[in-house]
Design a protein around this motif. Structure first.
Motif, PDB file in Angstrom:
ATOM      1  N   GLU A  29       0.825  -1.217   0.000  1.00  0.00           N
ATOM      2  CA  GLU A  29       0.000   0.000   0.000  1.00  0.00           C
ATOM      3  C   GLU A  29       0.860   1.269   0.000  1.00  0.00           C
ATOM      4  OE1 GLU A  29      -3.669  -2.208   2.324  1.00  0.00           O
ATOM      5  OE2 GLU A  29      -2.497  -0.691   3.379  1.00  0.00           O
ATOM      6  N   GLU A  30       1.935   1.235   0.802  1.00  0.00           N
ATOM      7  CA  GLU A  30       2.808   2.419   0.847  1.00  0.00           C
ATOM      8  C   GLU A  30       3.488   2.628  -0.501  1.00  0.00           C
ATOM      9  OE1 GLU A  30       5.340   1.671   4.227  1.00  0.00           O
ATOM     10  OE2 GLU A  30       3.641   1.988   5.584  1.00  0.00           O
ATOM     11  N   THR A  31       3.891   1.544  -1.132  1.00  0.00           N
ATOM     12  CA  THR A  31       4.536   1.670  -2.448  1.00  0.00           C
ATOM     13  C   THR A  31       3.538   2.220  -3.467  1.00  0.00           C
ATOM     14  OG1 THR A  31       5.904  -0.214  -1.864  1.00  0.00           O
ATOM     15  CG2 THR A  31       5.912   0.421  -4.167  1.00  0.00           C
ATOM     16  N   ALA A  32       2.298   1.745  -3.390  1.00  0.00           N
ATOM     17  CA  ALA A  32       1.267   2.247  -4.309  1.00  0.00           C
ATOM     18  C   ALA A  32       1.062   3.751  -4.090  1.00  0.00           C
ATOM     19  CB  ALA A  32      -0.036   1.490  -4.087  1.00  0.00           C
ATOM     20  N   ARG A  33       1.007   4.151  -2.823  1.00  0.00           N
ATOM     21  CA  ARG A  33       0.842   5.583  -2.519  1.00  0.00           C
ATOM     22  C   ARG A  33       2.028   6.397  -3.025  1.00  0.00           C
ATOM     23  NH1 ARG A  33      -3.261   6.915   0.722  1.00  0.00           N
ATOM     24  NH2 ARG A  33      -4.371   5.172   1.675  1.00  0.00           N
ATOM     25  N   LYS A  34       3.222   5.802  -2.904  1.00  0.00           N
ATOM     26  CA  LYS A  34       4.433   6.493  -3.363  1.00  0.00           C
ATOM     27  C   LYS A  34       4.360   6.713  -4.882  1.00  0.00           C
ATOM     28  CE  LYS A  34       8.746   4.684  -3.670  1.00  0.00           C
ATOM     29  NZ  LYS A  34       9.804   3.781  -3.207  1.00  0.00           N
ATOM     30  N   VAL A  35       3.968   5.677  -5.610  1.00  0.00           N
ATOM     31  CA  VAL A  35       3.856   5.803  -7.075  1.00  0.00           C
ATOM     32  C   VAL A  35       2.777   6.839  -7.421  1.00  0.00           C
ATOM     33  CG1 VAL A  35       3.219   4.578  -9.199  1.00  0.00           C
ATOM     34  CG2 VAL A  35       4.725   3.480  -7.517  1.00  0.00           C
ATOM     35  N   ALA A  36       1.665   6.801  -6.672  1.00  0.00           N
ATOM     36  CA  ALA A  36       0.581   7.764  -6.918  1.00  0.00           C
ATOM     37  C   ALA A  36       1.103   9.194  -6.750  1.00  0.00           C
ATOM     38  CB  ALA A  36      -0.578   7.497  -5.971  1.00  0.00           C
TER      39      ALA A  36
ATOM     40  N   MET B 139      -8.414  20.112 -15.900  1.00  0.00           N
ATOM     41  CA  MET B 139      -8.289  18.775 -16.499  1.00  0.00           C
ATOM     42  C   MET B 139      -6.845  18.546 -16.932  1.00  0.00           C
ATOM     43  SD  MET B 139     -11.136  17.047 -16.565  1.00  0.00           S
ATOM     44  CE  MET B 139     -11.729  17.638 -15.017  1.00  0.00           C
ATOM     45  N   PRO B 140      -6.328  17.341 -16.891  1.00  0.00           N
ATOM     46  CA  PRO B 140      -7.035  16.149 -16.460  1.00  0.00           C
ATOM     47  C   PRO B 140      -7.130  16.061 -14.941  1.00  0.00           C
ATOM     48  CG  PRO B 140      -4.763  15.579 -16.953  1.00  0.00           C
ATOM     49  CD  PRO B 140      -4.923  17.040 -17.292  1.00  0.00           C
ATOM     50  N   LEU B 141      -8.127  15.329 -14.467  1.00  0.00           N
ATOM     51  CA  LEU B 141      -8.241  15.053 -13.046  1.00  0.00           C
ATOM     52  C   LEU B 141      -7.643  13.672 -12.819  1.00  0.00           C
ATOM     53  CD1 LEU B 141     -10.302  16.276 -10.544  1.00  0.00           C
ATOM     54  CD2 LEU B 141     -10.681  13.831 -10.683  1.00  0.00           C
ATOM     55  N   LYS B 142      -6.614  13.643 -11.964  1.00  0.00           N
ATOM     56  CA  LYS B 142      -5.865  12.386 -11.795  1.00  0.00           C
ATOM     57  C   LYS B 142      -6.103  11.836 -10.393  1.00  0.00           C
ATOM     58  CE  LYS B 142      -1.675  12.582 -13.508  1.00  0.00           C
ATOM     59  NZ  LYS B 142      -0.306  13.013 -13.875  1.00  0.00           N
ATOM     60  N   ALA B 143      -6.733  10.677 -10.319  1.00  0.00           N
ATOM     61  CA  ALA B 143      -7.145  10.150  -9.011  1.00  0.00           C
ATOM     62  C   ALA B 143      -6.645   8.717  -8.809  1.00  0.00           C
ATOM     63  CB  ALA B 143      -8.664  10.171  -8.925  1.00  0.00           C
ATOM     64  N   PHE B 144      -6.522   8.334  -7.517  1.00  0.00           N
ATOM     65  CA  PHE B 144      -6.220   6.929  -7.221  1.00  0.00           C
ATOM     66  C   PHE B 144      -7.037   6.475  -6.026  1.00  0.00           C
ATOM     67  CE2 PHE B 144      -3.490   8.632  -3.898  1.00  0.00           C
ATOM     68  CZ  PHE B 144      -3.432   7.631  -2.934  1.00  0.00           C
ATOM     69  N   TYR B 145      -7.140   5.165  -5.844  1.00  0.00           N
ATOM     70  CA  TYR B 145      -7.845   4.622  -4.679  1.00  0.00           C
ATOM     71  C   TYR B 145      -7.261   3.287  -4.261  1.00  0.00           C
ATOM     72  CZ  TYR B 145     -10.126   2.398  -8.686  1.00  0.00           C
ATOM     73  OH  TYR B 145     -10.353   1.753  -9.879  1.00  0.00           O
ATOM     74  N   LEU B 146      -7.451   2.997  -2.993  1.00  0.00           N
ATOM     75  CA  LEU B 146      -7.166   1.671  -2.436  1.00  0.00           C
ATOM     76  C   LEU B 146      -8.478   1.230  -1.828  1.00  0.00           C
ATOM     77  CD1 LEU B 146      -3.753   2.524  -0.831  1.00  0.00           C
ATOM     78  CD2 LEU B 146      -4.111   0.475  -2.208  1.00  0.00           C
TER      79      LEU B 146
END
Ligand code: HAM
Length: 417
Positions: free
Chosen positions: A23-30, A99-106
């Motif tokens: 999860e931390e790695t994913a957040r880091k990439v985000a 725009m663009p709107l760039k989003a991520f989720y876990l």
């Protein structure tokens, strides 16, 4: 004893560091890709997924956890993250943001599937969605973010496979060709494929039945039916991937299991985790927002299953850094010194140092044994002598060396050693 529901998993205290790492790695990439976190409810109105994911998909037809709440509304536990993200985008008027709107989720997701290795009824996704751009640069950026996630996690041996499934214009031509091809073979195909023949022939390519798969193998390929615009878009995505050094293979059989896709679709596939080898999948979905009632807004995204990522990591020997062990264990010999241990530990914790004391009324010997078991880096016993001298004998458990450290210097010492 009530057992855990089939197809779900506990995360145990000894294993949670792996989840945190992913999860931390994913957040880091985000963060590196400047994606902002969004959170949507675990359940939504059933209609969102019916309209968003598509009535002809297995996900909607067979796999949704749908129930009526006490108010008689049909709600569904989210089977994936994109439909909710699109609803959030429309409902909160985000079309008027830059725009663009760039989003991520876990997020946890729920699908009533037959559980097997890598296939669960509750699983977790890291997903990204970029709204507002139809440009191939966006597809390439989204794919490169997925690629970076896998690289950062040390996920070895995953192959990126890409395809384009065109726009409604070229899809209409392709559907015609598919129908011509499948019509004479329908009697040998499953009931679901027969239904899909009328509703959405593209979905037939997604069938897992052996007999249907054999027939599907020689079906016309969408890449031969792309309109000039879609062809050009796909070409540009490829040259942008090359420019970033992202290796890929074109697989004309990727159609994805959800109905909203247009143009680019992709999957990262591993051969290391059995039949459920797709660790990450995504693509462009230019019509979803308008189909859900928003202003036409192109979008592209992907989601990776955290359980599958962890499986590949474990099966290919990726290093997962362990959590930090307690820095120090302070053992107390009698009531007074136990109080001192609690006081010193409180001070260390207030300074950000991970300190432990006895919570089990153990003997000093048993406390030392426990400190060893939990892997404390330093251990000290406090008794009458220490209370009088105002210092402890701090033992470094790695090299066995001891140092006399004053109570008030404990914090500084631990920060520097
Ligand atoms: P999906 O391919 O259905 O795409 O799921 C994405 C990933 O979730 C899969 O590659 C897999 O790793 C994981 N996954 C799916 N089902 C299960 C399961 N039953 N058990 C364990 N893991 C599973 C989507 O969900 C799209 N919303 C992706 C997307 C985002 N497309 C555009 N934006």
């Amino acid at each position: 004893m009530i057992n855990i529901p089939k197809g779900t998993k506990d995360v145990l205290p000894s294993q949670s560091f792996k989840w945190q790492y992913v999860e931390e790695t994913a957040r880091k990439v985000a963060k590196i890709y400047n994606l902002k976190e969004i959170r949507t409810p675990v359940f939504e109105h059933t209609e969102l997924f019916q309209r968003g994911v598509g009535e002809t998909t297995d996900v909607v037809n067979k796999e949704m956890y749908t129930f009526f709440d006490k108010g008689g509304r049909s709600v569904t536990l989210k089977p994936e993250g994109t439909a909710g993200a699109a609803r959030l985008f429309i409902e909160n008027g985000l079309a008027s943001s830059p725009m663009p709107l760039k989003a991520f989720y876990l997020t946890p997701c729920f699908r009533y599937e037959r559980p097997q290795a890598g296939r669960l009824r509750e699983f977790h996704q890291f997903g990204i969605e970029v709204f507002g751009s139809k440009e191939p640069e966006t597809d390439a950026e989204v794919i490169s973010a997925a690629n970076m996630l896998l690289n950062e996690l040390g996920v070895n041996g995953c192959q990126l496979q890409i395809n384009s499934i065109g726009c409604p214009v070229c899809r209409a031509e392709y559907n015609k060709a598919l129908k011509e091809y499948f019509r004479p073979q329908l009697k040998n195909m499953c009931a679901t494929c027969n239904a899909r023949f009328e509703q959405n022939p593209l979905r037939i390519l997604d069938c897992k039945e052996e007999e249907c798969k054999k027939i599907t193998a020689n079906a016309p390929k969408i890449l031969d039916y792309l309109c000039p615009d879609c062809k050009d878009h796909f070409k540009k995505v490829q040259s942008l991937l090359k420019a970033q050094g992202v290796k890929y293979l074109i697989n004309p059989n990727i159609v994805r299991g959800l109905d909203y896709y247009t143009r680019t679709v992709f999957e990262f596939v591993s051969t290391e985790i059995g039949a459920q080898g797709t660790v990450c999948g995504g693509g462009r979905y230019d019509n979803l927002i308008s189909e859900l009632g928003g202003a036409p807004t192109p979008a592209v995204g992907f989601a990776a299953g955290l359980e599958r990522l962890l499986m590949v990591m474990e099966n290919t020997g990726a290093t997962i850094p362990e959590e930090q062990k307690p820095r120090v264990y302070l053992a107390g010999m009698d009531e007074k010194s136990r109080n001192k241990a609690v006081e010193l530990a409180a001070n260390l914790r207030a300074n950000g140092i991970n300190a432990e004391v006895d919570l089990m009324a153990r003997s000093v010997k048993a406390q030392f044994k426990y400190a060893d078991k939990i892997g404390a880096e330093f251990v000290a016993a406090i008794g009458e002598t220490e209370l009088e001298s105002g210092a402890v004998n701090l033992k470094n458990m790695t090299n066995g060396e001891s140092s006399a450290v004053k109570f008030k210097e404990l914090c500084t010492y631990l920060k520097h050693n």
